[in-house]
Design an enzyme around this catalytic site. Structure first.
Site, PDB file in Angstrom:
ATOM      1  N   ARG A  72       0.880  -1.189   0.000  1.00 17.87           N
ATOM      2  CA  ARG A  72       0.000   0.000   0.000  1.00 17.87           C
ATOM      3  C   ARG A  72       0.908   1.227   0.000  1.00 17.87           C
ATOM      4  O   ARG A  72       0.896   2.026   0.940  1.00 17.87           O
ATOM      5  CB  ARG A  72      -0.924  -0.025   1.215  1.00 17.87           C
ATOM      6  CG  ARG A  72      -1.677  -1.320   1.433  1.00 17.87           C
ATOM      7  CD  ARG A  72      -2.539  -1.741   0.272  1.00 17.87           C
ATOM      8  NE  ARG A  72      -3.772  -1.009   0.118  1.00 17.87           N
ATOM      9  CZ  ARG A  72      -4.916  -1.320   0.723  1.00 17.87           C
ATOM     10  NH1 ARG A  72      -4.967  -2.364   1.524  1.00 17.87           N
ATOM     11  NH2 ARG A  72      -6.004  -0.618   0.530  1.00 17.87           N
ATOM     12  N   GLN A  81       0.042   2.933  -5.721  1.00 17.90           N
ATOM     13  CA  GLN A  81      -1.322   3.454  -5.531  1.00 17.90           C
ATOM     14  C   GLN A  81      -2.206   3.296  -6.781  1.00 17.90           C
ATOM     15  O   GLN A  81      -3.373   2.941  -6.680  1.00 17.90           O
ATOM     16  CB  GLN A  81      -1.240   4.925  -5.152  1.00 17.90           C
ATOM     17  CG  GLN A  81      -2.325   5.330  -4.208  1.00 17.90           C
ATOM     18  CD  GLN A  81      -1.980   6.606  -3.455  1.00 17.90           C
ATOM     19  OE1 GLN A  81      -0.971   7.257  -3.736  1.00 17.90           O
ATOM     20  NE2 GLN A  81      -2.818   6.966  -2.521  1.00 17.90           N
ATOM     21  N   ASP A  98      -3.646  -0.213  -7.015  1.00 20.02           N
ATOM     22  CA  ASP A  98      -4.172  -0.731  -5.757  1.00 20.02           C
ATOM     23  C   ASP A  98      -5.637  -1.179  -5.892  1.00 20.02           C
ATOM     24  O   ASP A  98      -6.566  -0.419  -5.646  1.00 20.02           O
ATOM     25  CB  ASP A  98      -4.023   0.370  -4.688  1.00 20.02           C
ATOM     26  CG  ASP A  98      -4.342  -0.107  -3.295  1.00 20.02           C
ATOM     27  OD1 ASP A  98      -4.888  -1.216  -3.150  1.00 20.02           O
ATOM     28  OD2 ASP A  98      -4.053   0.640  -2.347  1.00 20.02           O
ATOM     29  N   SER A 113      -7.967  -0.831  -2.782  1.00 26.65           N
ATOM     30  CA  SER A 113      -8.536   0.503  -2.548  1.00 26.65           C
ATOM     31  C   SER A 113      -9.677   0.782  -3.516  1.00 26.65           C
ATOM     32  O   SER A 113     -10.723   1.312  -3.119  1.00 26.65           O
ATOM     33  CB  SER A 113      -7.468   1.590  -2.707  1.00 26.65           C
ATOM     34  OG  SER A 113      -6.578   1.520  -1.637  1.00 26.65           O
ATOM     35  N   TYR A 166      -1.361  -1.661   8.117  1.00 26.38           N
ATOM     36  CA  TYR A 166      -2.530  -2.451   8.499  1.00 26.38           C
ATOM     37  C   TYR A 166      -2.655  -2.523  10.019  1.00 26.38           C
ATOM     38  O   TYR A 166      -1.695  -2.297  10.752  1.00 26.38           O
ATOM     39  CB  TYR A 166      -2.403  -3.871   7.941  1.00 26.38           C
ATOM     40  CG  TYR A 166      -2.603  -3.962   6.444  1.00 26.38           C
ATOM     41  CD1 TYR A 166      -3.857  -3.767   5.883  1.00 26.38           C
ATOM     42  CD2 TYR A 166      -1.542  -4.246   5.592  1.00 26.38           C
ATOM     43  CE1 TYR A 166      -4.049  -3.851   4.509  1.00 26.38           C
ATOM     44  CE2 TYR A 166      -1.720  -4.339   4.215  1.00 26.38           C
ATOM     45  CZ  TYR A 166      -2.981  -4.144   3.687  1.00 26.38           C
ATOM     46  OH  TYR A 166      -3.174  -4.229   2.330  1.00 26.38           O
TER      47      TYR A 166
END
Ligand code: NAD
Length: 364
Positions: free
Chosen positions: A119, A124, A127, A130, A225
């Site tokens: 992450r 990004q 991802d 997400s 996380y």
């Protein structure tokens, strides 16, 4: 190089929407798509053909393609058809041991599971977690608003004033933050809880109240996380959630710990004591559920409290979910194939973390 697209048999997703297929064709890749691969997300074979892609059978796509794109739903017989030097890209829930993961790890081709990507800022644009969590967080609130027999915003009428709905969001990661924003836009009073105190400011900046229990364990090595909490913390947390849930009309739960069973945050006694007509949407239902009484992919009614267990609400937005998923895959392919298929950047975290191989790949 031939890029093949096979149907995601378990979800309303396609790994390459026609717009993104066109971009890859402009980049001089040949695209072969399994017939019907885009149907569940609103793209028929003719739309693919109009981009220059070729429609073929599943077996042919699997046996001919150099790069195979999918979501989930790959079987052992599919794996057996894939060429030894091929690359397979999907989201296979790589942190959880399963027969599929064993098959993929043992397969001679290189399989990448995009749910394992770091992450990080550089990853990004690839991802997938997400992309899909954000859609699901939105859909959880809209679904709850539809099931809840009341207004979300405060309504002042000549016949009296109806107070706004109270929404409690458990877990303020990507899905939770989108759920907070959506519930606020609909006019609800929103409270949110997370074990990661780093999200306090984000929650507050969306106009929600952050509720917290002191003493949460956090681990800077966990890649952002959450980690498991102590018994003492868990029991204090359950008490706080119990008290807050009794005032709520809607509870949306999104709390997950990667590769582990989801933490139980809503106990039976909490559901039993909640207001009649209230709604719980458990988005962690596939990993055991945040609510003791939720059932994955089912809606249950416990004495007037509706509990919707759905970890894949993005399936209700197949077209947009597929567009974001395809863009993530496109960015991943551009990154890993920049030096050609035989020179993957094995020393990057993006490749090393998402590759499902038992043996270490040999760097070119
Ligand atoms: P997730 O789906 O793993 O979990 C959802 C949320 O549940 C998390 O916020 C987690 O802290 C929370 N949670 C776990 N146990 C809990 C408990 N017992 N009680 C309450 N809440 C609990 O998380 P996610 O949405 O996938 O996000 C994971 C991390 O990745 C976050 O730190 C997020 O900011 C980060 N992230 C970074 C990028 C980036 O930099 N590119 C992009 C997306 C997400």
């Amino acid at each position: 190089m031939v890029i093949g697209v096979v149907k995601c048999t378990e979800e309303n997703l396609v790994a390459l929407v026609p717009q993104v297929a066109s971009k890859l064709i402009k980049d001089e890749y040949q695209i072969v798509v399994e017939s019907g691969a885009g149907k569940a997300s609103g793209y028929n074979d003719e739309i693919y053909e109009s981009t220059g892609a070729v429609i073929s059978s599943r077996d042919e796509v699997l046996s001919k393609a150099d790069v195979i794109l999918t979501g989930t739903g790959i079987t052992k017989s599919d794996v057996d058809l894939i060429k030894a030097d091929a690359i397979l890209v999907g989201k296979f829930n790589g942190r959880v041991a399963s027969e599929l993961i064993t098959n993929l790890k043992e397969c001679k081709a290189q399989a990448f599971s995009l749910d394992l990507l770091p992450r990080s800022t550089i990853a990004q644009s690839m991802d997938v977690l997400s992309s899909l969590a954000s859609l699901s967080g939105y859909k959880a609130v809209v679904t709850a608003a539809d099931e809840f027999a009341g207004y979300f915003p405060m309504m002042t009428t000549s016949a009296g004033t109806i107070p706004p709905a109270r929404v409690l969001i458990l877990g303020a990661g990507v899905a939770g933050l989108q759920a907070i924003a959506t519930a606020k836009r609909l006019g609800a009073i929103v409270e949110a809880f997370d074990v990661r105190t780093a999200v306090r400011e984000e929650v507050q900046s969306l106009g929600a109240k952050f509720i917290e229990v002191e003493g949460a364990q956090e681990d800077s090595a966990a890649g952002g996380y959450a980690v498991e909490q102590s018994e003492e913390y868990i029991s204090k947390q359950k008490e706080l959630i119990h008290e807050t849930a009794l005032k709520a009309d809607v509870v949306i739960t999104t709390a997950n710990i990667p590769g582990r069973k989801a933490p139980v945050l809503i106990e039976n006694r909490t559901v039993e004591a909640m207001k009649q007509g209230s709604v719980i949407v458990d988005m962690a239902s596939a990993s055991g559920g945040n609510c003791e009484l939720s059932k994955d992919a089912e809606t249950v009614d416990i004495d007037g409290v509706k509990i919707i267990g759905d970890a894949k609400l993005y399936n209700l937005m197949g077209k947009q979910a597929s567009l974001l998923y395809s863009n993530n895959i496109y960015n991943f392919l551009k990154y890993i194939l920049k030096e050609g298929k035989d020179n993957l950047p094995y020393d990057s975290e993006i490749v090393s973390q998402s590759l499902l191989k038992v043996e270490e790949p040999v760097s070119a």
